[in-house]
Design an enzyme around this catalytic site. Structure first.
Site, mmCIF file in Angstrom:
data_model
loop_
_atom_site.group_PDB
_atom_site.id
_atom_site.type_symbol
_atom_site.label_atom_id
_atom_site.label_comp_id
_atom_site.label_asym_id
_atom_site.label_seq_id
_atom_site.Cartn_x
_atom_site.Cartn_y
_atom_site.Cartn_z
ATOM 1 N N LYS A 118 55.428 -47.292 -52.480
ATOM 2 C CA LYS A 118 56.946 -47.319 -52.202
ATOM 3 C C LYS A 118 57.370 -46.326 -51.075
ATOM 4 O O LYS A 118 58.362 -46.788 -50.334
ATOM 5 C CB LYS A 118 57.955 -46.973 -53.497
ATOM 6 N N LYS A 200 52.351 -59.389 -55.866
ATOM 7 C CA LYS A 200 53.234 -59.698 -56.963
ATOM 8 C C LYS A 200 54.655 -60.251 -56.641
ATOM 9 O O LYS A 200 55.150 -59.987 -55.548
ATOM 10 C CB LYS A 200 53.297 -58.183 -57.635
ATOM 11 N N LYS A 203 61.508 -58.891 -56.377
ATOM 12 C CA LYS A 203 63.090 -59.023 -56.048
ATOM 13 C C LYS A 203 63.504 -58.620 -54.755
ATOM 14 O O LYS A 203 64.462 -59.349 -54.249
ATOM 15 C CB LYS A 203 63.790 -58.577 -57.144
#
Ligand code: TRP
Length: 338
Positions: A118, A200, A203
């Protein structure tokens, strides 16, 4: 354990809208877990404090959080039998997280792969919350004395650090926390991006065609599947390494229709990619349709949902506060005067 009952605990970060990956990787399993864990107290948090680690637009964020609740229910998670609640409505989460921060080493947090991922993605906003995210997650779990934590493989490391923190605390203060176990559901497929099938499904993908959202309409779903990236062969065969795109579609079709990978391969022997993609799109959209209808109804039944939110918030507060008071006492904080 809470009293006589074992506890199951999970949650999802309430960011953006739910994707097909979130649904198949988590929500759908939660609904089915009621069968595997019928005698458990079951808690499902909408993790809105975790969402703040990434900058949110306040109005949108509030709307999305409501939408999460409604979709959990629409997907079949019964709010009378499962305690679905907002993390931010139970202040014990933040309070225990602070205490646990003081029992967690920076060296441990430095090893968290999700933090590394992240922070490379959001290099303009590497905030302290992102760094201590796993500690808040440990607090979520430990407050409820949870035994079993259904999560995707990517969250296993977070459950492990939670176990380490709990064990450390118990060694110092006696048996305060139940040591939780990660539970990786068998059918829990990891759904990949339709455009880059070695990543993956996310969103926040820039590419509109990469991600299916559970609220997408039929045309959008079919269009996205039609554009899914595959390979230059013609055979519908499972091979994650050489055929990640087709393998992802096989997995999606398999979970949607409750078939095995082999069944799916057999069903499509001699058929083309075009036909297969259409079948996957149709299977997904027809499975989502009843949930979308229920979802739309629920959003109009404001007081019905509000009733569950209130009752479940209170239930969660009751459980969480019990643990928090015990912890506060153990570490020597001054008791309240009643
Ligand atoms: N970090 C989890 C995820 O991204 C969400 C989460 C927060 C969670 N707290 C939790 C999951 C506690 C299980 C238990 O998916």
């Amino acid at each position: 354990m809470f009293g006589e009952k074992k506890v199951l605990y999970s949650g999802m970060q309430a960011t953006g809208t739910i994707t097909l990956g979130n649904y198949l990787g988590a929500l759908k399993n939660w609904v089915e877990l009621s069968n595997d864990f019928p005698d458990y107290e079951r808690f499902f948090g909408i993790m809105d404090l975790h969402s703040l680690t990434v900058r949110q637009n306040a109005a949108e964020f509030r709307k999305n959080a409501r939408s999460f609740y409604a979709f959990y229910v629409a997907a079949g998670l019964d709010p009378e039998k499962n305690c679905i609640y907002y993390q931010s409505h139970v202040s014990a989460h933040a309070e225990l997280a602070w205490i646990l921060n003081c029992f967690t080493y920076m060296g441990e947090l430095n090893r968290m792969t999700q933090f590394k991922d992240k922070s490379s993605k959001h290099s303009d906003n590497i905030n302290a919350g992102l760094y201590t995210y796993p500690v808040l997650m440990a607090a979520d779990i430990l407050l409820f004395q949870a035994d079993s934590i259904p999560v995707g493989v990517d969250q296993k490391q977070h459950v492990e650090i939670c176990r380490d923190i709990a064990t450390r605390f118990n060694n110092l203060y006696g048996d305060v926390f139940t040591i939780p176990n990660p539970y990786i559901p068998k059918g829990g497929a990891k759904i990949m991006s339709l455009q880059e099938p070695d990543r993956k499904m996310s969103k926040s993908d820039e590419n509109q065609n990469a991600t299916i959202f559970v609220l997408d309409d039929t045309d959008t779903i079919i269009r996205k599947f039609k554009r899914a990236v595959t390979d230059s062969e013609t055979e519908i065969r499972y091979d994650e390494e050489k055929k990640p795109g087709i393998s992802n579609l096989i997995d999606i079709y398999a979970v949607m229709t409750k078939k095995t990978r082999e069944d799916v391969e057999k069903e499509f022997v001699g058929k083309g990619y075009g036909e297969f993609k259409l079948a996957v799109g149709e299977a997904v959209s027809s499975a989502l349709k009843p949930m979308q209808q229920r979802y739309a109804e629920l959003l109009t039944e404001k007081s019905y949902l509000d009733g569950f939110i209130k009752a479940n918030d209170e239930k969660a507060q009751y459980f969480a506060n019990k643990t928090l008071r015990k912890v506060q006492k153990k570490v020597g904080l001054t008791e309240r005067i009643r």
